[in-house]
Scaffold this motif. Sequence first.
Motif, mmCIF file in Angstrom:
data_model
loop_
_atom_site.group_PDB
_atom_site.id
_atom_site.type_symbol
_atom_site.label_atom_id
_atom_site.label_comp_id
_atom_site.label_asym_id
_atom_site.label_seq_id
_atom_site.Cartn_x
_atom_site.Cartn_y
_atom_site.Cartn_z
ATOM 1 N N TRP A 139 0.835 -1.206 0.000
ATOM 2 C CA TRP A 139 0.000 0.000 0.000
ATOM 3 C C TRP A 139 0.871 1.258 0.000
ATOM 4 N N GLU A 140 1.868 1.313 0.858
ATOM 5 C CA GLU A 140 2.699 2.511 0.963
ATOM 6 C C GLU A 140 3.524 2.751 -0.291
ATOM 7 N N ALA A 141 3.772 1.710 -1.065
ATOM 8 C CA ALA A 141 4.553 1.855 -2.294
ATOM 9 C C ALA A 141 3.739 2.448 -3.441
ATOM 10 N N LEU A 142 2.423 2.531 -3.282
ATOM 11 C CA LEU A 142 1.572 3.057 -4.345
ATOM 12 C C LEU A 142 1.697 4.564 -4.470
ATOM 13 N N THR A 143 1.536 5.073 -5.699
ATOM 14 C CA THR A 143 1.445 6.510 -5.910
ATOM 15 C C THR A 143 0.110 7.010 -5.362
ATOM 16 N N PRO A 144 -0.016 8.300 -5.077
ATOM 17 C CA PRO A 144 -1.298 8.836 -4.610
ATOM 18 C C PRO A 144 -2.462 8.522 -5.544
ATOM 19 N N ASP A 145 -2.210 8.560 -6.866
ATOM 20 C CA ASP A 145 -3.274 8.261 -7.826
ATOM 21 C C ASP A 145 -3.744 6.809 -7.689
ATOM 22 N N TYR A 146 -2.807 5.891 -7.565
ATOM 23 C CA TYR A 146 -3.176 4.490 -7.425
ATOM 24 C C TYR A 146 -3.923 4.248 -6.113
ATOM 25 N N LYS A 147 -3.509 4.930 -5.058
ATOM 26 C CA LYS A 147 -4.223 4.798 -3.786
ATOM 27 C C LYS A 147 -5.674 5.268 -3.920
ATOM 28 N N SER A 148 -5.874 6.358 -4.642
ATOM 29 C CA SER A 148 -7.233 6.868 -4.851
ATOM 30 C C SER A 148 -8.068 5.889 -5.662
ATOM 31 N N MET A 149 -7.447 5.234 -6.634
ATOM 32 C CA MET A 149 -8.167 4.233 -7.428
ATOM 33 C C MET A 149 -8.610 3.062 -6.564
#
Length: 360
Positions: A253-263
């Motif tokens: 989870w922490e490795a995700l970009t902000p955009d991917y986290k929002s998705m």
Amino acid sequence: MQRRSFVQRAGLAGVLATGAAPAVVHAQSNLRWRLASSFPKSLDTIFGTAELFAKKVGEMSGGRFQISVHAAGELVPAFGVVDAVQNATVDIAHTAPYYFYGKDPTFCLGCAVPFGLNSRQMSAWMYDGNGLKLMREFYAKYNIVNFPGGNTGAQMGGWFRKEIKSIADIKGLKFRCNPFAGRVLEPFGVVPQSLPGGDIYPALEKGTIDAAEWVGPYDDLKLGFNKVAPNYYYPGWWEGGPQLDFFINNKAWEALTPDYKSMIEAAAAQSHIEMQARYDARNPPALKQLVGSGTKLKPFPADVMTAAFKSAEQIYADLSAKNPSWKKVWEDYAKFRAEQNVWFRFTEATFDRFMQSQKL
């Protein structure tokens, strides 16, 4: 100044037109995750919710973030998904948290406990109360970040080979049920059985178990329980609003970009809504079909309900006395439950009782 500004704008426009700025336009890298489900592919409601989630993430990312969905047993056993996420064997799982009662009963508060919140109340506690915050603090001990991932709504009480007329009739019963319900019923002589969804039918057919609960009419009809047990009891007081979760490994989870986290967040929210919509739409015709084919629909006797409620409340008090994790979450949950029941008594319950008494 004006000429330089024009040149700068023209230069940027030219770069974008030729597709020569991948760092700006395609900042996110391609990513593949594996999702381990606790459910069989035959259940288009529950397993299908994980498929919907993966599909939405893929669409929102333009195909750059792909999540492959694997049924129970393909990568890990149905009840092995927490260990798999915790150890980063898989990136994400879709499961019912109360399966992991044996690790800590606090898991159940993120899903359902006997005589707990209904589905709307559960969503309210999670999204606008302290539920999501408290459960994430607890799950952090298991390297997990969670997102609500669906709800079945209130469930049925299950399929029984013999009729249950009183609390005495459940003594010695080998009953496949969720672990917390099993503990509540143990003082009355029930022998709880823990089986994943795909193993219930053969056990009921062979007589290895005497009774089993799963979800409700739509899934139960698909699994064929009516063919091997004639008595269908209600309500499933142990899960008035069971929430499923997406469990994500915290490092993934922490490795995700902000955009991917929002998705991820958006796809989980849509999946959460659509799962219960499917059950609410599909259960009524399935129940009608079951009754039409000979299923005997019966309420649990009042003494069973009363005894189970008292047993559950005693267990909650005992857990609060010895389990700090449980106590912290339960105190907030119980307060929210009390407030919600006062409100629903005047609105939802009264309206529902009136409408259900009408001939429509």
